[in-house]
Design an enzyme around this catalytic site. Structure first.
Site, PDB file in Angstrom:
ATOM      1  N   LYS A 103       2.533   6.507   5.790  1.00 56.62           N
ATOM      2  CA  LYS A 103       2.049   5.139   5.576  1.00 56.62           C
ATOM      3  C   LYS A 103       1.986   4.353   6.877  1.00 56.62           C
ATOM      4  O   LYS A 103       1.719   3.153   6.859  1.00 56.62           O
ATOM      5  CB  LYS A 103       2.955   4.422   4.572  1.00 56.62           C
ATOM      6  CG  LYS A 103       3.034   5.104   3.201  1.00 56.62           C
ATOM      7  CD  LYS A 103       4.029   4.418   2.280  1.00 56.62           C
ATOM      8  CE  LYS A 103       4.285   5.243   1.028  1.00 56.62           C
ATOM      9  NZ  LYS A 103       5.381   4.665   0.218  1.00 56.62           N
ATOM     10  N   ARG A 139       5.114 -11.475   3.031  1.00 58.38           N
ATOM     11  CA  ARG A 139       6.564 -11.300   2.882  1.00 58.38           C
ATOM     12  C   ARG A 139       7.283 -10.942   4.182  1.00 58.38           C
ATOM     13  O   ARG A 139       8.497 -10.777   4.185  1.00 58.38           O
ATOM     14  CB  ARG A 139       6.842 -10.249   1.792  1.00 58.38           C
ATOM     15  CG  ARG A 139       6.405 -10.748   0.427  1.00 58.38           C
ATOM     16  CD  ARG A 139       6.641  -9.717  -0.654  1.00 58.38           C
ATOM     17  NE  ARG A 139       8.046  -9.565  -0.983  1.00 58.38           N
ATOM     18  CZ  ARG A 139       8.500  -8.712  -1.893  1.00 58.38           C
ATOM     19  NH1 ARG A 139       7.655  -7.942  -2.534  1.00 58.38           N
ATOM     20  NH2 ARG A 139       9.778  -8.628  -2.140  1.00 58.38           N
ATOM     21  N   HIS A 181       0.121 -17.045   7.112  1.00 58.82           N
ATOM     22  CA  HIS A 181       0.862 -15.804   7.367  1.00 58.82           C
ATOM     23  C   HIS A 181       0.161 -14.862   8.344  1.00 58.82           C
ATOM     24  O   HIS A 181       0.327 -13.656   8.274  1.00 58.82           O
ATOM     25  CB  HIS A 181       1.150 -15.030   6.079  1.00 58.82           C
ATOM     26  CG  HIS A 181       1.792 -15.850   5.007  1.00 58.82           C
ATOM     27  ND1 HIS A 181       3.026 -16.437   5.176  1.00 58.82           N
ATOM     28  CD2 HIS A 181       1.382 -16.194   3.762  1.00 58.82           C
ATOM     29  CE1 HIS A 181       3.341 -17.100   4.067  1.00 58.82           C
ATOM     30  NE2 HIS A 181       2.359 -16.972   3.200  1.00 58.82           N
ATOM     31  N   PRO A 220       0.787  -1.213   0.000  1.00 59.51           N
ATOM     32  CA  PRO A 220       0.000   0.000   0.000  1.00 59.51           C
ATOM     33  C   PRO A 220       0.825   1.271   0.000  1.00 59.51           C
ATOM     34  O   PRO A 220       1.900   1.330   0.578  1.00 59.51           O
ATOM     35  CB  PRO A 220      -0.782  -0.096   1.306  1.00 59.51           C
ATOM     36  CG  PRO A 220       0.074  -0.884   2.195  1.00 59.51           C
ATOM     37  CD  PRO A 220       0.834  -1.815   1.334  1.00 59.51           C
ATOM     38  N   GLU A 221       0.288   2.282  -0.650  1.00 61.02           N
ATOM     39  CA  GLU A 221       0.829   3.632  -0.557  1.00 61.02           C
ATOM     40  C   GLU A 221      -0.192   4.424   0.271  1.00 61.02           C
ATOM     41  O   GLU A 221      -1.138   3.829   0.796  1.00 61.02           O
ATOM     42  CB  GLU A 221       1.034   4.197  -1.970  1.00 61.02           C
ATOM     43  CG  GLU A 221       1.976   3.287  -2.773  1.00 61.02           C
ATOM     44  CD  GLU A 221       2.236   3.713  -4.199  1.00 61.02           C
ATOM     45  OE1 GLU A 221       2.232   4.926  -4.474  1.00 61.02           O
ATOM     46  OE2 GLU A 221       2.436   2.836  -5.046  1.00 61.02           O
ATOM     47  N   ARG A 230      13.215  -1.836  -9.058  1.00 63.46           N
ATOM     48  CA  ARG A 230      11.948  -1.115  -9.121  1.00 63.46           C
ATOM     49  C   ARG A 230      11.709  -0.590 -10.525  1.00 63.46           C
ATOM     50  O   ARG A 230      12.603  -0.047 -11.162  1.00 63.46           O
ATOM     51  CB  ARG A 230      11.958   0.065  -8.151  1.00 63.46           C
ATOM     52  CG  ARG A 230      12.647  -0.225  -6.854  1.00 63.46           C
ATOM     53  CD  ARG A 230      11.953   0.441  -5.713  1.00 63.46           C
ATOM     54  NE  ARG A 230      10.675  -0.186  -5.464  1.00 63.46           N
ATOM     55  CZ  ARG A 230       9.706   0.374  -4.762  1.00 63.46           C
ATOM     56  NH1 ARG A 230       9.864   1.573  -4.274  1.00 63.46           N
ATOM     57  NH2 ARG A 230       8.591  -0.269  -4.555  1.00 63.46           N
TER      58      ARG A 230
END
Length: 293
Positions: A59, A131, A112, A2-3, A282
């Site tokens: 964030k 992750r 997770h 997310p941003e 990126r």
DNA sequence: ACCCTCACCTGCACGC
DNA sequence: TGCGTGCAGGTGAGGG
């Protein structure tokens, strides 16, 4: 992944779901999530705290916690101290894949699920993170603005402090490329890879240009584009936040990207093929015609 | 003080 | 089917 816009929606969903709830117990399945604190200490600190609010800084998600009764009126509270004076804040950063789920007592914990907060309504607030990059930290509310990670952040993108003048000033002092600079949360807050790329496209500025070489006019255009891209995203993100089905920010939100993940497609302005280049793992996407060097 | 690369992880899509 | 590669919306440490 997310941003700022996605985090904003997670915050709103959390606020609707869990403000006023008390944490009965906590389960930590991945100790590094809360390091350097230990699971046992973390659990002890959270036990019987009430969620008094949910907010955001950049964030970071801020889950505000107080003693039970923190939400009561003055009369009901009697002579107990207001929550603010003894409150804690649970700082959560979702990083790439962190998500919250809100499960009832029958629902199975998905893979997770690294942290589980048992609430006083038979429900569980679950933090999942494929992750394992996400982090959680507890800080005293009174010292939040001095807390490492929060203190260094740039002004909120919709605050008065984040002005064209501010942007011109921070740009003047750096030779880094725009694409790199826009991802630095201590200079410009809230953008990630997608919205950085989208803001540059919207402003029609080349991502590889050094920030100190931008004309005043372009700085102003970029400033507007940053706010527009973030605002548009906040207004248009839909789905994935349905409380009846639990929530996570997610795969369901509406995509309106004009260049991101559009390598080889025609630019919406001029028809030129969108290009992509990767550096440091990126991707940067841009229109070589609209965003000339 | 800056800038770059890598590391942290899992999983998915791709080509051979 | 498997296996290697590249990539994923983030950031911090450690080197130059």
């Amino acid at each position: 992944m997310p941003e700022l816009p996605e985090v904003e929606h997670v915050v709103r969903a959390l606020r609707r779901a869990v403000v006023g709830r008390t944490i009965i117990a906590t389960e930590i399945n991945l100790p590094k999530l809360i390091a350097p604190t230990t699971p046992s200490l973390f659990k002890r600190k959270l036990k019987n705290l009430t969620i008094t609010g949910v907010s955001r800084r950049g964030k970071f998600i801020l889950i505000e916690l107080g003693r039970p009764g923190a939400l009561l009126s003055d009369a009901e509270r009697g002579n107990r101290k207001p929550a603010r004076q003894q409150g804690q804040v649970l700082l959560v950063h979702l990083r790439m894949t962190g998500k919250f789920l809100y499960l009832n007592s029958e629902e199975e914990l998905p893979k997770h699920s690294h942290a589980v907060f048992y609430l006083d309504n038979e429900r569980r607030l679950v933090f999942r993170d494929q992750r394992q990059f996400g982090i959680m930290r507890l800080a005293p509310a009174a010292q939040l603005s001095q807390t490492k990670g929060i203190a260094e952040l740039a002004p909120e993108p919709f605050s008065e402090e984040f002005s064209v003048d501010y942007l011109r000033e921070v740009f003047r002092r750096s030779t880094r490329s725009l694409k790199t600079f826009l991802l630095d949360q201590t200079r410009v807050l809230g953008l990630g890879n997608i919205y950085a790329v989208e803001a540059l496209f919207r402003a029609r500025i080349n991502p590889f240009r050094p920030v100190n070489k931008l004309s005043a006019k372009r700085v102003a255009r970029l400033h507007a584009a940053i706010q527009e891209v973030l605002d548009f995203a906040i207004q248009h993100i839909r789905g994935g936040f349905n409380l009846e089905e639990g929530f996570s920010y997610g795969e369901a939100f509406e995509r309106f990207w004009q260049v991101y993940e559009r390598e080889g497609e025609a630019c919406v302005n001029c028809g030129t093929r969108i290009r992509r280049i990767t550096h440091g793992g990126r991707s940067t996407y841009w229109c070589p015609r609209c965003q000339r060097r």
